[in-house]
Enzyme design. Structure first.
Site, mmCIF file in Angstrom:
data_model
loop_
_atom_site.group_PDB
_atom_site.id
_atom_site.type_symbol
_atom_site.label_atom_id
_atom_site.label_comp_id
_atom_site.label_asym_id
_atom_site.label_seq_id
_atom_site.Cartn_x
_atom_site.Cartn_y
_atom_site.Cartn_z
ATOM 1 C CB ILE A 101 20.779 45.385 -13.162
ATOM 2 C CG1 ILE A 101 21.444 46.716 -13.522
ATOM 3 C CG2 ILE A 101 21.215 44.936 -11.769
ATOM 4 C CD1 ILE A 101 20.996 47.859 -12.613
ATOM 5 C CE1 TYR A 102 19.480 38.937 -17.676
ATOM 6 C CE2 TYR A 102 21.456 40.267 -17.910
ATOM 7 C CZ TYR A 102 20.377 39.613 -18.471
ATOM 8 O OH TYR A 102 20.199 39.656 -19.825
ATOM 9 C CG PHE A 103 17.547 41.750 -9.746
ATOM 10 C CD1 PHE A 103 17.883 42.261 -8.501
ATOM 11 C CD2 PHE A 103 17.546 42.606 -10.835
ATOM 12 C CE1 PHE A 103 18.200 43.601 -8.352
ATOM 13 C CE2 PHE A 103 17.860 43.952 -10.696
ATOM 14 C CZ PHE A 103 18.185 44.447 -9.446
ATOM 15 C CB VAL A 140 23.327 37.617 -10.064
ATOM 16 C CG1 VAL A 140 22.733 36.812 -8.929
ATOM 17 C CG2 VAL A 140 22.335 37.741 -11.203
#
Lengths: 182, 182
Positions: B36-38, B106
């Site tokens: 999970i990218y932030f 994102v």
């Protein structure tokens, strides 16, 4: 989780330990806690009343490390807040990540904390480096549960222990910051 | 840590597995990875070439969770970067903390990764949801160690495996973002 928490200054740890014992509170673990607080690059957590910290606890030989985020206080009387706490592997790596994404290490708060349990309450006697003796009483609630009742029961327990004033909504971090700024 | 890493598109996993076996590379663990990218509230990580992610890996029944921060690429040929990776207790709590301090989820990238080891190299065959087959070859260096030699040896290993073009410095995250924007 919602952390319903009230803190008050006390006269002495020994006197309070005796009172806690008399009402039947159970003395549990004693920890050394080192909290590294960070401030945000976007907002000033001192103004938004939030907190982000890395807590390292040491009990005998055992060390645990956590990230804790505390949201703004949600009522006028207690220190009730939304809180997220999560275990992590390494404080130094975590500080490196926080700094890499723009957060700034503001202060380290160290204390010896003696825990007690009594009914649904968690009670802490806090010997914070640089501050007077404090006691905190806390109840953990799930999101959505009503905190007014919990809060009232905490104030009743304080009264039972002879404390009716000296309540403090300011965090140890801010108390120490205020000392340093005066 | 410095992660010296080169990635290339490959024709087929089966063909590459055979080549790896022929040179004596050892097939190790196979993982499902969910990343999970932030993105940051201060800068756009796509522009500063940084990354902050929560990775959950599953191997058989075993799950591990990490926070990874990747700094900008530090050379023109490979994906060499400064990286900090730290084990954590819970992906959902961590996402909650990141969001509370202003970071925005994102995209989630999912892949099956088959690891191999060969001499000082870690090799991955990456079956990323939505992308062609890729292979990554990586060497981990301590901060301060020279990465040019490591990088050259990685390109030599690619050549040994019959790959002399199709190198890709763009991350899987960006490759997927680009697909979606076209």
């Amino acid at each position: 989780m919602i952390e319903v928490e009230v803190k008050a200054k006390i006269n002495s740890f020994d006197e309070m330990e005796e009172k806690l014992s008399k009402i039947g509170a159970l003395k549990t673990k004693k920890e050394f806690q080192e909290d590294i607080y960070f401030n945000s690059p976007v907002v000033d957590f001192a103004k938004t009343d939030e907190a982000l910290r890395i807590r390292t606890t040491t009990e005998d030989e055992k060390t645990n490390i956590f990230i804790t985020y505390k949201g703004p206080k949600i009522d006028q009387k207690s220190k009730t807040r939304h809180e997220i706490e999560m275990g992590i592997e390494d404080a130094k790596k975590c500080a490196g990540i926080f700094e890499a994404i723009g957060f700034r290490n503001v202060r380290t708060v160290r204390k010896n904390r003696q825990y007690f349990t009594y009914e649904k309450f968690e009670i802490s006697l806090d010997d914070v480096e640089g501050l007077d003796p404090y006691m905190e009483i806390e109840i953990g609630l799930n999101d959505g549960e009503d905190y007014n009742e919990a809060q009232n029961s905490i104030f009743e327990l304080f009264e039972k222990l002879g404390i009716t004033d000296g309540f403090e909504r300011t965090s140890y971090l801010e108390l120490l910051e205020n000392l340093n700024n005066n």
